[in-house]
Design a protein around this motif. Structure first.
Motif, PDB file in Angstrom:
ATOM      1  N   SER A 122       0.862  -0.943  -0.298  1.00 19.00           N
ATOM      2  CA  SER A 122       0.033   0.392  -0.360  1.00 19.00           C
ATOM      3  C   SER A 122       0.756   1.338   0.059  1.00 19.00           C
ATOM      4  O   SER A 122       0.531   2.002  -0.501  1.00 19.00           O
ATOM      5  N   ASP A 123       1.769   1.246   0.879  1.00 13.99           N
ATOM      6  CA  ASP A 123       3.267   2.218   0.355  1.00 13.99           C
ATOM      7  C   ASP A 123       3.432   2.821  -0.587  1.00 13.99           C
ATOM      8  O   ASP A 123       3.346   3.552  -1.085  1.00 13.99           O
ATOM      9  N   ILE A 124       3.650   1.636  -1.532  1.00 10.38           N
ATOM     10  CA  ILE A 124       4.308   2.004  -3.052  1.00 10.38           C
ATOM     11  C   ILE A 124       3.164   2.480  -4.020  1.00 10.38           C
ATOM     12  O   ILE A 124       3.283   3.555  -4.772  1.00 10.38           O
ATOM     13  N   ALA A 125       1.674   1.682  -3.806  1.00  8.94           N
ATOM     14  CA  ALA A 125       0.367   1.968  -4.520  1.00  8.94           C
ATOM     15  C   ALA A 125       0.569   3.377  -4.519  1.00  8.94           C
ATOM     16  O   ALA A 125       0.320   3.915  -5.112  1.00  8.94           O
ATOM     17  N   TYR A 137      -1.562  -0.514 -10.088  1.00  9.99           N
ATOM     18  CA  TYR A 137      -2.371  -2.209 -10.146  1.00  9.99           C
ATOM     19  C   TYR A 137      -1.938  -2.720  -8.518  1.00  9.99           C
ATOM     20  O   TYR A 137      -0.551  -4.019  -8.468  1.00  9.99           O
ATOM     21  N   MET A 138      -3.388  -2.916  -7.515  1.00  7.77           N
ATOM     22  CA  MET A 138      -2.701  -3.719  -5.974  1.00  7.77           C
ATOM     23  C   MET A 138      -3.426  -4.686  -5.992  1.00  7.77           C
ATOM     24  O   MET A 138      -4.089  -4.695  -6.192  1.00  7.77           O
ATOM     25  N   ALA A 139      -2.435  -5.746  -5.257  1.00  7.75           N
ATOM     26  CA  ALA A 139      -2.722  -6.741  -4.606  1.00  7.75           C
ATOM     27  C   ALA A 139      -3.568  -6.504  -3.894  1.00  7.75           C
ATOM     28  O   ALA A 139      -3.403  -6.236  -2.961  1.00  7.75           O
ATOM     29  N   GLY A 140      -5.124  -7.840  -3.792  1.00  8.60           N
ATOM     30  CA  GLY A 140      -6.163  -7.498  -2.527  1.00  8.60           C
ATOM     31  C   GLY A 140      -5.777  -8.782  -1.995  1.00  8.60           C
ATOM     32  O   GLY A 140      -4.147  -9.225  -1.777  1.00  8.60           O
ATOM     33  N   GLY A 141      -6.446  -8.979  -1.207  1.00  9.85           N
ATOM     34  CA  GLY A 141      -6.594  -9.889   0.004  1.00  9.85           C
ATOM     35  C   GLY A 141      -6.496  -8.649   1.586  1.00  9.85           C
ATOM     36  O   GLY A 141      -6.374  -6.967   1.594  1.00  9.85           O
ATOM     37  N   GLU A 142      -6.149  -9.314   2.909  1.00  9.08           N
ATOM     38  CA  GLU A 142      -5.825  -8.488   3.653  1.00  9.08           C
ATOM     39  C   GLU A 142      -4.836  -8.441   3.694  1.00  9.08           C
ATOM     40  O   GLU A 142      -3.897  -9.074   4.112  1.00  9.08           O
ATOM     41  N   LEU A 143      -4.508  -6.735   4.663  1.00  2.27           N
ATOM     42  CA  LEU A 143      -3.138  -5.711   4.776  1.00  2.27           C
ATOM     43  C   LEU A 143      -2.678  -6.136   6.199  1.00  2.27           C
ATOM     44  O   LEU A 143      -3.367  -6.330   7.337  1.00  2.27           O
ATOM     45  N   GLY A 148       1.864  -3.181   6.005  1.00  4.66           N
ATOM     46  CA  GLY A 148       0.488  -2.057   5.076  1.00  4.66           C
ATOM     47  C   GLY A 148       0.570  -3.471   3.206  1.00  4.66           C
ATOM     48  O   GLY A 148       0.086  -2.309   2.257  1.00  4.66           O
ATOM     49  N   ALA A 149       0.940  -4.298   3.801  1.00  2.00           N
ATOM     50  CA  ALA A 149       0.541  -5.168   2.237  1.00  2.00           C
ATOM     51  C   ALA A 149       0.305  -6.394   2.479  1.00  2.00           C
ATOM     52  O   ALA A 149      -0.186  -6.648   3.569  1.00  2.00           O
ATOM     53  N   ALA A 150      -0.397  -6.428   0.881  1.00  2.00           N
ATOM     54  CA  ALA A 150      -1.077  -7.605   1.179  1.00  2.00           C
ATOM     55  C   ALA A 150      -0.601  -8.851   0.725  1.00  2.00           C
ATOM     56  O   ALA A 150       0.222  -9.162   0.298  1.00  2.00           O
ATOM     57  N   PHE A 151      -0.656 -10.122   1.500  1.00  2.00           N
ATOM     58  CA  PHE A 151       0.151 -11.524   0.928  1.00  2.00           C
ATOM     59  C   PHE A 151      -1.114 -12.798   1.047  1.00  2.00           C
ATOM     60  O   PHE A 151      -1.954 -12.244   1.335  1.00  2.00           O
ATOM     61  N   GLY A 152      -1.079 -13.298   0.759  1.00  2.00           N
ATOM     62  CA  GLY A 152      -1.355 -14.859   0.383  1.00  2.00           C
ATOM     63  C   GLY A 152      -2.282 -15.305  -0.660  1.00  2.00           C
ATOM     64  O   GLY A 152      -1.529 -14.724  -1.969  1.00  2.00           O
ATOM     65  N   LYS A 153      -2.912 -16.611  -1.069  1.00  2.00           N
ATOM     66  CA  LYS A 153      -3.803 -17.222  -2.476  1.00  2.00           C
ATOM     67  C   LYS A 153      -3.849 -15.478  -2.973  1.00  2.00           C
ATOM     68  O   LYS A 153      -3.580 -15.990  -4.477  1.00  2.00           O
ATOM     69  N   SER A 154      -4.799 -15.215  -2.886  1.00  2.00           N
ATOM     70  CA  SER A 154      -5.313 -14.139  -3.907  1.00  2.00           C
ATOM     71  C   SER A 154      -4.519 -12.960  -4.028  1.00  2.00           C
ATOM     72  O   SER A 154      -4.232 -11.928  -5.782  1.00  2.00           O
ATOM     73  N   ALA A 155      -3.511 -12.028  -3.378  1.00  2.00           N
ATOM     74  CA  ALA A 155      -2.264 -11.821  -3.779  1.00  2.00           C
ATOM     75  C   ALA A 155      -1.262 -12.381  -5.022  1.00  2.00           C
ATOM     76  O   ALA A 155      -1.458 -11.822  -5.910  1.00  2.00           O
ATOM     77  N   LEU A 156      -1.339 -13.375  -4.423  1.00  2.00           N
ATOM     78  CA  LEU A 156      -0.285 -14.563  -5.625  1.00  2.00           C
ATOM     79  C   LEU A 156      -1.361 -14.800  -6.892  1.00  2.00           C
ATOM     80  O   LEU A 156      -0.399 -14.400  -7.927  1.00  2.00           O
ATOM     81  N   ASP A 157      -2.800 -15.089  -7.065  1.00  2.00           N
ATOM     82  CA  ASP A 157      -3.324 -15.204  -8.390  1.00  2.00           C
ATOM     83  C   ASP A 157      -3.318 -13.649  -9.207  1.00  2.00           C
ATOM     84  O   ASP A 157      -2.890 -13.698 -10.449  1.00  2.00           O
ATOM     85  N   PHE A 158      -3.375 -12.778  -8.072  1.00  2.00           N
ATOM     86  CA  PHE A 158      -3.457 -11.761  -9.174  1.00  2.00           C
ATOM     87  C   PHE A 158      -1.972 -11.112  -9.955  1.00  2.00           C
ATOM     88  O   PHE A 158      -2.468 -10.686 -10.747  1.00  2.00           O
ATOM     89  N   ILE A 159      -0.956 -11.043  -9.143  1.00  2.00           N
ATOM     90  CA  ILE A 159       0.567 -10.585  -9.953  1.00  2.00           C
ATOM     91  C   ILE A 159       0.860 -11.843 -11.231  1.00  2.00           C
ATOM     92  O   ILE A 159       1.196 -11.441 -11.754  1.00  2.00           O
ATOM     93  N   ALA A 160      -0.091 -13.080 -10.922  1.00  2.00           N
ATOM     94  CA  ALA A 160       0.123 -14.412 -11.855  1.00  2.00           C
ATOM     95  C   ALA A 160       0.176 -13.831 -13.197  1.00  2.00           C
ATOM     96  O   ALA A 160       0.203 -14.169 -14.586  1.00  2.00           O
ATOM     97  N   GLN A 161      -1.281 -12.927 -13.408  1.00  2.00           N
ATOM     98  CA  GLN A 161      -1.730 -12.387 -14.735  1.00  2.00           C
ATOM     99  C   GLN A 161      -1.052 -11.560 -15.591  1.00  2.00           C
ATOM    100  O   GLN A 161      -1.231 -11.481 -15.936  1.00  2.00           O
TER     101      GLN A 161
END
Length: 251
Positions: A122-125, A137-143, A148-161
């Motif tokens: 979120s800082d970089i965004a 574009y910021m990966a989603g999920g719990e910060l 203030g950063a998002a991790f987990g499956k949803s974040a991985l799936d997002f940036i894999a695109q």
């Protein structure tokens, strides 16, 4: 009127955020009572706050751990970030993981135009969004509360695109085997970031050299370049050379 010792106290607190009375006495070579006496006008003026046998710089009390880490080795990190930013052209795409050095990279990119930025930070965004025609574009999920950063499956799936020109990660630890981290989710995210870039860059200051983390992020054969402020030791240098990874020292 501030004395030199008052100025020294403020300098220490500027660098460290807070310090105990005993630590200040030791650093300044004076008694506890002298420090307490020196601190009194600073607290009355609102420059510092007293907290449980310690003093802290006003405005720094209660700050997040990430903000504290941003002050650690800030000079070298800024130098590294400036060197990396100089290699990125307007209109290119950049993927950045969360980290203090990558946050410095974002700050050095603020004068670039029409960048496409992908991050979980979120800082970089916040730094790069809505300026100079950038798309962020910021990966989603719990910060995370600390970074203030998002991790987990949803974040991985997002940036894999995404596939980007520059994939840039920070490092928790660096040894002859490659880049390591201390948290599984952060290591997984950084590993995937590297795989999405035409150019794969690790940014780290020299204090991370020789450390051994808990989890491997990438071997040197998976890293195209490392940008740092001082040369690593001979073992790391040999491993870099053998893997064909480029070592760039920030001027």
């Amino acid at each position: 009127m501030l004395s030199k010792r008052h100025a020294d106290i403020l300098d220490i607190l500027e660098a460290e955020g807070s310090a105990t009375i005993s630590a200040l006495a030791g650093r300044l070579g004076v008694s506890l009572e002298t420090v307490r006496r020196d601190v009194k006008p600073l607290t009355e003026a609102g420059r510092v706050l007293r907290i449980h046998g310690a003093v802290g710089l006003a405005g720094r009390i209660g700050e997040a751990p990430f903000e504290k880490r941003m002050r650690e080795n800030a000079g070298p990190k800024r130098t590294i970030a400036r060197a990396v930013a100089a290699t990125i052209r307007d209109g290119e795409s950049v993927m950045l993981d969360t980290g203090t050095t990558t946050s410095f990279v974002a700050r050095e990119l603020m004068n670039h135009r029409r960048l496409t930025v992908v991050t979980n930070s979120s800082d970089i965004a916040r730094t790069l969004a809505t300026v100079n025609g950038n798309r962020v574009y910021m990966a989603g999920g719990e910060l995370r509360s600390d970074s203030g950063a998002a991790f987990g499956k949803s974040a991985l799936d997002f940036i894999a695109q995404f596939a980007v020109h520059h994939a840039i990660i920070s490092a928790g630890a660096v040894d002859e085997g490659g880049v390591m981290d201390y948290a599984l989710e952060e290591a997984e995210f950084a590993r995937l970031v590297l795989s999405r870039g035409e150019r794969r860059v690790v940014v780290t200051d020299h204090t991370k050299f020789g450390r051994r983390g808990l989890i491997s992020v990438a071997g040197w054969d998976e890293v195209g370049e490392i940008v740092t402020d001082r040369p690593p030791d001979a073992a790391i240098s040999r491993s870099l050379s053998a893997a064909g990874a480029r070592l760039t020292l920030a001027p």
